[in-house]
Motif scaffolding. Structure first.
Motif, PDB file in Angstrom:
ATOM      1  N   HIS A  64       0.800  -1.220   0.000  1.00 22.05           N
ATOM      2  CA  HIS A  64       0.000   0.000   0.000  1.00 22.05           C
ATOM      3  C   HIS A  64       0.835   1.273   0.000  1.00 22.05           C
ATOM      4  O   HIS A  64       1.549   1.578   0.946  1.00 22.05           O
ATOM      5  CB  HIS A  64      -0.918   0.025   1.217  1.00 22.05           C
ATOM      6  CG  HIS A  64      -1.882   1.173   1.176  1.00 22.05           C
ATOM      7  ND1 HIS A  64      -2.749   1.365   0.121  1.00 22.05           N
ATOM      8  CD2 HIS A  64      -2.092   2.211   2.011  1.00 22.05           C
ATOM      9  CE1 HIS A  64      -3.450   2.458   0.326  1.00 22.05           C
ATOM     10  NE2 HIS A  64      -3.065   2.997   1.462  1.00 22.05           N
ATOM     11  N   HIS A  66       0.605   5.541  -2.038  1.00 15.87           N
ATOM     12  CA  HIS A  66      -0.151   6.455  -2.910  1.00 15.87           C
ATOM     13  C   HIS A  66       0.860   7.319  -3.659  1.00 15.87           C
ATOM     14  O   HIS A  66       1.465   8.209  -3.064  1.00 15.87           O
ATOM     15  CB  HIS A  66      -1.047   7.383  -2.071  1.00 15.87           C
ATOM     16  CG  HIS A  66      -2.093   6.685  -1.261  1.00 15.87           C
ATOM     17  ND1 HIS A  66      -3.242   6.185  -1.818  1.00 15.87           N
ATOM     18  CD2 HIS A  66      -2.174   6.432   0.069  1.00 15.87           C
ATOM     19  CE1 HIS A  66      -3.999   5.649  -0.857  1.00 15.87           C
ATOM     20  NE2 HIS A  66      -3.368   5.778   0.291  1.00 15.87           N
ATOM     21  N   HIS A 241      -9.746   1.012   1.877  1.00 14.13           N
ATOM     22  CA  HIS A 241      -9.329   1.478   3.205  1.00 14.13           C
ATOM     23  C   HIS A 241     -10.457   1.253   4.216  1.00 14.13           C
ATOM     24  O   HIS A 241     -11.587   1.690   3.962  1.00 14.13           O
ATOM     25  CB  HIS A 241      -9.061   2.986   3.198  1.00 14.13           C
ATOM     26  CG  HIS A 241      -7.848   3.404   2.427  1.00 14.13           C
ATOM     27  ND1 HIS A 241      -7.800   3.419   1.059  1.00 14.13           N
ATOM     28  CD2 HIS A 241      -6.639   3.848   2.851  1.00 14.13           C
ATOM     29  CE1 HIS A 241      -6.609   3.855   0.669  1.00 14.13           C
ATOM     30  NE2 HIS A 241      -5.881   4.120   1.735  1.00 14.13           N
ATOM     31  N   HIS A 278      -5.190  -0.898   6.366  1.00 18.02           N
ATOM     32  CA  HIS A 278      -5.135  -0.413   7.756  1.00 18.02           C
ATOM     33  C   HIS A 278      -5.843  -1.374   8.710  1.00 18.02           C
ATOM     34  O   HIS A 278      -5.169  -2.065   9.455  1.00 18.02           O
ATOM     35  CB  HIS A 278      -5.674   1.014   7.904  1.00 18.02           C
ATOM     36  CG  HIS A 278      -4.832   2.019   7.195  1.00 18.02           C
ATOM     37  ND1 HIS A 278      -3.590   2.406   7.645  1.00 18.02           N
ATOM     38  CD2 HIS A 278      -5.033   2.697   6.034  1.00 18.02           C
ATOM     39  CE1 HIS A 278      -3.069   3.284   6.807  1.00 18.02           C
ATOM     40  NE2 HIS A 278      -3.907   3.473   5.817  1.00 18.02           N
ATOM     41  N   ASP A 329       2.075   2.946   3.114  1.00 22.73           N
ATOM     42  CA  ASP A 329       1.162   4.068   2.944  1.00 22.73           C
ATOM     43  C   ASP A 329       1.913   5.221   2.279  1.00 22.73           C
ATOM     44  O   ASP A 329       3.069   5.085   1.890  1.00 22.73           O
ATOM     45  CB  ASP A 329       0.518   4.476   4.272  1.00 22.73           C
ATOM     46  CG  ASP A 329      -0.878   5.106   4.068  1.00 22.73           C
ATOM     47  OD1 ASP A 329      -1.281   5.305   2.904  1.00 22.73           O
ATOM     48  OD2 ASP A 329      -1.546   5.394   5.065  1.00 22.73           O
TER      49      ASP A 329
END
Ligand SMILES: [Zn+2]
Length: 499
Positions: A64, A66, A241, A278, A329
Motif C-alpha cells: 500500500h 499512494h 481502506h 489499515h 502508505d
C-alpha cells in the motif's frame, strides 16, 4: 531463455525462510528461479553475478502506497487522518503534468528498490478527471525503473466530504463547495480498469492494474458491489481502506448501523481477493468475519504511528487466520516508503499492544507477512515472495559485510530490527536485474532526482496556493474531529490507542 547464476549467496530458503551457513548458486531462467544448488557447482550460464558476501532475501512487497503523495513528502506533521488528508486531496490541486507524474512514480519505484522492496501497490488518486496520459505515465515509470507494480485508482462515487459523520455540523457553503468539486463518474472509473486490465493483468505483466474502491464510506453500496464484481470477473485483487481511525468506526455506525467490516461482511463484499487497508480499529466479530472470508489486512504500522491512528491488533488477526501483508502508505503521512522500516515498526509495535510477551510478533513472522503475505494478497499464491524452485525471481541481496550483519547471529532479526541500516548490493525483479553494485541498472537515478528538484522548485507558488486552499476545510474538519471523539464505539473494539 536467459539463464543467470547468482553465485555463492547465503539465502533464506523456502516458505520457512531457512538460513544455512553454506553458500549456494541460485539459478534464474526467464522470470523464475530454476534451481538452487551448492555454490560453484552450476557451470552453464549466460550471466554470472557474484553474490559471495551477500544474504539473498525475497523482495518485500509494499501492499500500500499512494504515488500522488510522493511530491508532498515532509509537508505536514502532527495532524490526524481526517484533518491531514485534505493536504493530499486539496480543493486546489498542484497542476502536475504527465512528466511530473512519471517522475513521481519513478521516485517511489526507486525508493522501493533501494529499501528492500521489489513490488508495490499504488492506490493513486486521479483528481477531478481521468487523464489517460497521466495514467500511462505512471505505468511507464514503473516499467522503466524495473519494479513490480499494481496500480489502482482510489475510486469513489460519493463526494469526499460526504464520507465523514456529522457533515451537518460543517458550514453549508463549505459543504456545497466541496460537493461541487469535479470527479470522475462511477462508469468512467469502471471502464478505465476494465480497459487497462486487457493488456495489464498483474499476473501477465510486471506492471499491472487492480481494483481499488477508496473506502466503503466514500462509495454507494451499488458502486462497491460493482467494484467487487469487476475484480471477480477480471480475477484481479481488490483493495479498500477500512477503519484506519476511530472516526471511521463512528462513521460506520452512523451510516450503516454497524462498524464497517461488519457492514462489508453483511453485503458479501469480503473475499480472498479483498485486502482491507489499515484495519486498525476492529472488534472480535470483524476479525472472525475477515478470517471466514479469507481476506487480507494490509498493515501500515509506520503510517498508523505518524498519523496517530493507533496500533492494529495484529496478533489477534494472525491467530484468527487472517492473512497479513505490509504496506508503507503514502509519503506525505510517512515521509518514507522504506519497507524495512515498516517491517521493523510492525515487529516493535506488537510489543506495546500487550504485556504478555507470548503475543509479540517475531522478526520472522513480520518478514513472512512482508513477502508471502503480500504475494497471497495480490493473487500470486506461493509463486512469489519465496526463494524456491519455480517461484518468480524477485530477490534482494544485502551485504553481509555491512554493519547490521556484523557479527552474524540471526539474519532475519538483524534485517528487520536494523530497519534501514543494511546495504543492498543487488536487486532482481521478474528475473531481470534492477540494481547491481549499489546502482540502478535501468534508469539514470541522479538525473531523475535532479529533474524532480528542478521541477518542484518551479512549482513553489502552486504548492503554496494549494496549501492555503485547505485552510477553511482544515478549520471545519478540526471541529468535526473533536465532535466525533465524543461519539461512542462498540465497547469490545480492540483498544488501538493508549488513551
Ligand atoms: Zn492509504
Amino acid at each position: 531463455m536467459s539463464r543467470t547464476v547468482l553465485r555463492g549467496a547465503y539465502a533464506l530458503q523456502g516458505a520457512e525462510m531457512v538460513f544455512e551457513r553454506r553458500p549456494l548458486d541460485v539459478v534464474v531462467e526467464g522470470e523464475q528461479i530454476a534451481a538452487i544448488e551448492a555454490a560453484n557447482t552450476v557451470r552453464e550460464a549466460d550471466h554470472v553475478v557474484d553474490l559471495s558476501r551477500c544474504l539473498l532475501v525475497p523482495g518485500l512487497i509494499n501492499g500500500h502506497l499512494h504515488s500522488h503523495e510522493h511530491f508532498h513528502r515532509g509537508r505536514t506533521e502532527n495532524l490526524p487522518l481526517e484533518v491531514w488528508q485534505h493536504y493530499v486531496r486539496p480543493p486546489v490541486a498542484v497542476p502536475f503534468t504527465p512528466r511530473h507524474v512519471y517522475l513521481r512514480a519513478a521516485l517511489g519505484a526507486i525508493e522501493t528498490l533501494r529499501t528492500g522492496g521489489t513490488c508495490l501497490v499504488d492506490d493513486m488518486a486521479v483528481g477531478g478527471a481521468i487523464d489517460r496520459g497521466q495514467i500511462d505515465a505512471v505505468l511507464q515509470g514503473y516499467d522503466d525503473v524495473g519494479v513490480r507494480a499494481l496500480l489502482g485508482f482510489a475510486m469513489m462515487d460519493r463526494p469526499l466530504v460526504d464520507n465523514f459523520p456529522f457533515v451537518d455540523t460543517l458550514p453549508n457553503e463549505l459543504v456545497a463547495r466541496m460537493r461541487a468539486l469535479p470527479r470522475p463518474t462511477a462508469a468512467e472509473y469502471l471502464a478505465l480498469v476494465r480497459d487497462l486490465a486487457r493488456s495489464r493483468h498483474p499476473r501477465a505483466r510486471r506492471v499491472g492494474v487492480l481494483v481499488s474502491a477508496s473506502a466503503p464510506q466514500r462509495c454507494t453500496q451499488e458502486f462497491l458491489l460493482a467494484c467487487r464484481r469487476l475484480a471477480d470477473e477480471l480475477d484481479v485483487p481488490m483493495i479498500t481502506h477500512v477503519q484506519e481511525t476511530r472516526m471511521q468506526v463512528v462513521t460506520g455506525q452512523r451510516f450503516y448501523g454497524a462498524p464497517i467490516v461488519e457492514y462489508l461482511a453483511n453485503i458479501g463484499f469480503l473475499s480472498p481477493r479483498t485486502s482491507l487497508i489499515h484495519a486498525v480499529w476492529l472488534n472480535p466479530r470483524e476479525i472472525r468475519a475477515l478470517a471466514d472470508a479469507g481476506a487480507t489486512v494490509q498493515h501500515n504500522p509506520w503510517s498508523n504511528l505518524t498519523l496517530g491512528s493507533g496500533v492494529q491488533p495484529t496478533r489477534a488477526l494472525v491467530d484468527a487466520g487472517v492473512n497479513v501483508s505490509l504496506g508503507s502508505d503514502g509519503a506525505c503521512s510517512t515521509v518514507s516508503l522504506n519497507m524495512l522500516q515498516v517491517a521493523g515498526a510492525a515487529a516493535a509495535l506488537s510489543k506495546v499492544r500487550d504485556a504478555d510477551y507470548a503475543t509479540w510478533l517475531s522478526a520472522h513472522e513480520v518478514l513472512a507477512a512482508g513477502t508471502q503475505g503480500g504475494a497471497r494478497a495480490l493473487g500470486f499464491g506461493a509463486a512469489l515472495g519465496v526463494i524456491e524452485r519455480g517461484a518468480l525471481a524477485d530477490l534482494v541481496a544485502y551485504r553481509l559485510d555491512s554493519v547490521p550483519f556484523t557479527p552474524l547471529h540471526d539474519p532475519v532479526r538483524q534485517l528487520i530490527y536494523a530497519e534501514r541500516g543494511a546495504d543492498i548490493d543487488f536487486v532482481m525483479v521478474n528475473g531481470e536485474v534492477a540494481l547491481r553494485d549499489g546502482r540502478l541498472t535501468r534508469v539514470d537515478e541522479p538525473q531523475l532526482l535532479a529533474e524532480i528538484h528542478g521541477e518542484i522548485d518551479k512549482l513553489a507558488e502552486q504548492f503554496a496556493a494549494s496549501a492555503s486552499s485547505v485552510g477553511p476545510v482544515r478549520t471545519a474538519m478540526e471541529a468535526l474531529y473533536r465532535r466525533t471523539l465524543q461519539a461512542q464505539i462498540p465497547p469490545d473494539t480492540y483498544p488501538a490507542r493508549l488513551r
